[in-house]
Design an enzyme around this catalytic site. Structure first.
Site, PDB file in Angstrom:
ATOM      1  N   ARG A 259       0.833  -1.206   0.000  1.00 23.55           N
ATOM      2  CA  ARG A 259       0.000   0.000   0.000  1.00 23.55           C
ATOM      3  C   ARG A 259       0.868   1.257   0.000  1.00 23.55           C
ATOM      4  O   ARG A 259       2.059   1.216   0.309  1.00 23.55           O
ATOM      5  CB  ARG A 259      -0.927   0.029   1.220  1.00 23.55           C
ATOM      6  CG  ARG A 259      -0.200   0.099   2.569  1.00 23.55           C
ATOM      7  CD  ARG A 259      -1.206   0.062   3.705  1.00 23.55           C
ATOM      8  NE  ARG A 259      -0.611   0.328   5.008  1.00 23.55           N
ATOM      9  CZ  ARG A 259      -0.322  -0.592   5.920  1.00 23.55           C
ATOM     10  NH1 ARG A 259      -0.554  -1.876   5.650  1.00 23.55           N
ATOM     11  NH2 ARG A 259       0.203  -0.251   7.081  1.00 23.55           N
ATOM     12  N   GLN A 261       0.346   5.788   0.742  1.00 23.37           N
ATOM     13  CA  GLN A 261      -0.268   6.712   1.688  1.00 23.37           C
ATOM     14  C   GLN A 261      -0.699   7.953   0.901  1.00 23.37           C
ATOM     15  O   GLN A 261      -0.418   8.047  -0.297  1.00 23.37           O
ATOM     16  CB  GLN A 261       0.708   7.080   2.820  1.00 23.37           C
ATOM     17  CG  GLN A 261       0.485   6.299   4.101  1.00 23.37           C
ATOM     18  CD  GLN A 261       1.229   6.882   5.294  1.00 23.37           C
ATOM     19  OE1 GLN A 261       2.240   7.566   5.158  1.00 23.37           O
ATOM     20  NE2 GLN A 261       0.735   6.589   6.481  1.00 23.37           N
ATOM     21  N   ARG A 326      -2.558  -7.030   8.721  1.00 27.19           N
ATOM     22  CA  ARG A 326      -1.378  -6.198   8.513  1.00 27.19           C
ATOM     23  C   ARG A 326      -0.257  -6.722   9.410  1.00 27.19           C
ATOM     24  O   ARG A 326      -0.452  -6.836  10.625  1.00 27.19           O
ATOM     25  CB  ARG A 326      -1.685  -4.744   8.869  1.00 27.19           C
ATOM     26  CG  ARG A 326      -2.692  -4.053   7.961  1.00 27.19           C
ATOM     27  CD  ARG A 326      -3.169  -2.752   8.590  1.00 27.19           C
ATOM     28  NE  ARG A 326      -3.875  -3.008   9.828  1.00 27.19           N
ATOM     29  CZ  ARG A 326      -3.914  -2.168  10.863  1.00 27.19           C
ATOM     30  NH1 ARG A 326      -3.282  -1.009  10.817  1.00 27.19           N
ATOM     31  NH2 ARG A 326      -4.583  -2.492  11.950  1.00 27.19           N
ATOM     32  N   GLU A 328       2.334  -5.450  10.808  1.00 28.02           N
ATOM     33  CA  GLU A 328       2.687  -4.600  11.944  1.00 28.02           C
ATOM     34  C   GLU A 328       1.596  -4.560  13.003  1.00 28.02           C
ATOM     35  O   GLU A 328       1.827  -4.099  14.128  1.00 28.02           O
ATOM     36  CB  GLU A 328       3.008  -3.180  11.461  1.00 28.02           C
ATOM     37  CG  GLU A 328       1.807  -2.331  11.072  1.00 28.02           C
ATOM     38  CD  GLU A 328       1.248  -2.610   9.686  1.00 28.02           C
ATOM     39  OE1 GLU A 328       0.394  -1.820   9.235  1.00 28.02           O
ATOM     40  OE2 GLU A 328       1.672  -3.610   9.051  1.00 28.02           O
ATOM     41  N   ASP A 362      -6.124   5.983  10.034  1.00 25.28           N
ATOM     42  CA  ASP A 362      -6.414   4.684  10.613  1.00 25.28           C
ATOM     43  C   ASP A 362      -6.420   4.773  12.147  1.00 25.28           C
ATOM     44  O   ASP A 362      -5.378   4.913  12.743  1.00 25.28           O
ATOM     45  CB  ASP A 362      -5.417   3.633  10.132  1.00 25.28           C
ATOM     46  CG  ASP A 362      -3.965   4.108  10.156  1.00 25.28           C
ATOM     47  OD1 ASP A 362      -3.690   5.322  10.073  1.00 25.28           O
ATOM     48  OD2 ASP A 362      -3.078   3.230  10.257  1.00 25.28           O
ATOM     49  N   GLU A 564       2.330  13.170  18.887  1.00 28.11           N
ATOM     50  CA  GLU A 564       1.776  12.818  17.577  1.00 28.11           C
ATOM     51  C   GLU A 564       0.433  13.508  17.326  1.00 28.11           C
ATOM     52  O   GLU A 564       0.121  13.874  16.199  1.00 28.11           O
ATOM     53  CB  GLU A 564       1.596  11.300  17.522  1.00 28.11           C
ATOM     54  CG  GLU A 564       1.004  10.774  16.238  1.00 28.11           C
ATOM     55  CD  GLU A 564       0.656   9.296  16.320  1.00 28.11           C
ATOM     56  OE1 GLU A 564       0.638   8.644  15.262  1.00 28.11           O
ATOM     57  OE2 GLU A 564       0.388   8.797  17.432  1.00 28.11           O
TER      58      GLU A 564
END
Length: 610
Positions: A259, A261, A326, A328, A362, A564
């Protein structure tokens, strides 16, 4: 009081820098970019090409044997150590000390308890003897162009206290700078980290590798810090991934090759060119930008909608080439999918999870049919307004850069593409009553060979910050009347909170929902407002900047780190929710603070606390 007072606003506006670094499109192509806004009635029919339907499972990138082994290790670790403070990403970031076959053989021979589990001491020993720490693949590297106080740094910041803090934020580039270790280049098949030619700026904490869309706001901060060579190096790294894999990866790991981004590579090149005037660099990148445009406009990402007059509009969606957990987040995804009994339904969910990760959002109720159930993700059935705005900007950037580097035929081609996309955005996404652009949902019941009615009800009329992202694009923010309408809608939307813009109005526990605010969202909406010809929009942008910088500053003083995401209801609080604990560092937050201070400055007598 979070809103600055009238006197503060006057002082703030009088001190701001004039926008001189963001030049318009070259004058000989600029007029072509401002086509008339089309507003079609909601009576169109739509038909998508054969790859559009959710019924079609789509392509899948073959699994990598190293990643598959590390996923097995990840699952074993969860069973052994338990879920408390467990981060599945850690295990797929480990590298091997020996080749994969011997490591797998040793792993399969680990003794198990009566209930089939590997004991903690046994697994600890295996990891220590056979695997390297996740940090060993990437090394600290002081950027070659970093200086403690760059010449001409933030000239519009008049407050000594704010300047001192800005220099602290600037110094974080040194902390976040890394280079890929030599072992990654030398030992093929031992590492999930991908080799890159230049040093990188990582987001921070568990994000030990470069990420695609994060890099745009990192670069905006680096440009404010006068670190032009580091910024160019980041772009060169991303181009190297594009050249090898056919698209810019979500991040520089083997498990991200399925994928991308949000496509902002052209925006990075444009900003660097506008700051440096480096035509050689721009020309070198131009082919890669065209290649990325082709990636987003081919196969599974492309959807064609026909309106009532027979005119077709090409738009785009997120669609990962993956239908498994996924890596991760493997154990997390399996737990989410455990609510589903059907194997095909699980595969569809895994694709939706990966496709939502491609969106950068996400996760969020924006992508869910049922806002309280993550298994109802339907991202591949949505035409997102922000993605299509980014691709419109890509087309404008390519046209500008092609014109600047002596490729007029290419420039004309992408001008036409941008004109067509502007019409599509206004036709499919614009909601006149709301004064916003909203996502459009494709039918999940119609096969591609059948037509489907294009109806207003297919617009998602819930409020999300993404509804205002088109303001970031020159073709929209240059229309003062439109900006004023959208600005009024934004002010009434409920998104603007005490210390910033919320991502949505739904407090779902997902990280891209209320009350979280994210630096990229603040930046795009602020730039869109400030670049318009409206004084009122510029004043609103300044208000948002002050709120956002204050909460970043207060949180930094309380915690000693940049975060973040932030809780926009409360000054000095970082955000939460989602599938991992809040992260610090933090690349794009640092970049937006510096970009805001460069553009808007900070008056000497404007307080920094909320």
């Amino acid at each position: 009081m979070y809103l600055h007072t009238e006197n503060e606003a006057l002082a703030f506006r009088s001190s701001r820098l004039k926008m001189s670094n963001f030049g318009p499109m070259n004058s000989n192509i600029f007029p072509l970019l401002f086509s008339v806004i089309f507003s079609l009635p909601f009576t169109a029919t739509s038909h998508s090409d054969p790859t559009c339907t959710p019924i079609n499972p789509g392509p899948v990138v073959p699994p990598n044997s190293l990643v598959s082994f590390l996923e097995s290790l990840q699952e074993t670790a969860l069973n052994t150590y338990g879920s408390t403070n467990f981060d599945p990403k850690l295990y797929v970031d480990l590298s091997l000390k020996f080749n994969l076959s011997s490591t797998k053989e040793a792993f399969e021979k680990l003794p198990k308890t009566a209930n089939g589990l590997v004991s903690k001491s046994t697994l600890d020993g295996f990891i220590k003897s056979h695997l390297n720490d996740a940090e060993e693949d990437i090394e600290y590297k002081v950027p070659a162009d970093f200086v403690p106080e760059p010449e001409g740094f933030l000239p519009a910041v008049e407050s000594p206290k704010m300047r001192a803090w800005a220099l602290q934020v600037h110094s974080l580039w040194k902390n976040l700078s890394r280079k890929v270790a030599d072992a990654v280049f030398e030992q093929k098949g031992f590492h999930t980290l991908l080799p890159l030619p230049n040093p990188v700026i990582i987001p921070g904490s568990r994000f030990r590798e470069v990420y695609y869309w994060d890099s745009y706001w990192v670069i905006r901060g680096l440009l404010a810090s006068k670190m032009y060579e580091t910024a160019k190096g980041i772009v060169t790294n991303l181009v190297s991934l594009l050249d090898k894999y056919g698209h810019v990866l979500n991040g520089a790991r083997l498990y991200y090759i399925n994928r991308s981004q949000p496509p902002l590579l052209s925006s990075m090149v444009y900003e660097i060119y506008m700051r440096t005037g480096d035509k050689k660099f721009a020309n070198k990148c131009l082919g890669a930008l065209i290649k990325e445009h082709q990636f987003w406009n081919a196969e599974i990402h492309r959807v064609v909608i026909h309106d009532a007059k027979g005119r077709s509009h090409t738009l785009n969606r997120y669609y990962a080439r993956w239908n498994k957990p996924r890596p991760e987040s493997g154990t997390t995804d399996k737990a989410t999918a455990s609510k589903l009994s059907n194997a095909n339904a699980k595969q569809r969910l895994y694709r939706e999870l990966a496709s939502t990760a491609e969106s950068g959002w996400d996760f969020s109720t924006r992508w869910m049919r049922n806002s309280s159930d993550l298994t109802t993700l339907a991202t591949t059935s949505i035409l997102p307004v922000d993605l299509n705005s980014y691709i419109l900007k890509m087309e404008l950037d390519i046209a500008f850069l092609a014109n600047a580097t002596g490729h007029p035929t290419t420039a004309v081609h992408y001008i036409k593409a941008a004109q067509a996309r502007k019409k599509a955005i206004n036709s499919i996404f614009w909601n006149e009553k709301m004064g916003q652009w909203v996502d459009y949902w494709l039918s999940n019941k119609t096969k591609c060979k059948d037509g489907q009615s294009w109806k207003a009800m297919n617009q998602n009329q819930n409020i999300f910050a993404s509804n205002f992202i088109p303001l970031w694009i020159k073709l929209f923010n240059s229309d003062t009347k439109l900006v004023e309408k959208v600005m009024l809608s934004f002010q009434k939307s409920g998104l603007l909170q005490a210390v910033g813009i919320a991502t949505s109005l739904t407090n779902s526990g997902q990280q891209w929902d209320f009350p979280n605010g994210w630096a990229p969202i603040q930046h795009m909406i602020v730039e869109g407002l400030s670049r318009s010809g409206s004084k009122e929009a510029r004043a609103l942008a300044e208000s948002i900047v002050v709120r956002w910088i204050r909460t970043n500053y207060v949180t930094f003083k309380k915690s000693g780190v940049m975060h973040e995401k932030y809780d926009v209801e409360k000054c000095g609080e970082f955000g939460g929710g989602g599938e991992y604990v809040p992260q610090t560092g933090f690349g794009w937050s640092n970049g937006v603070v510096l970009a805001f201070l460069e553009e808007f400055g900070w008056p000497k007598d404007l307080k920094m606390e909320c």
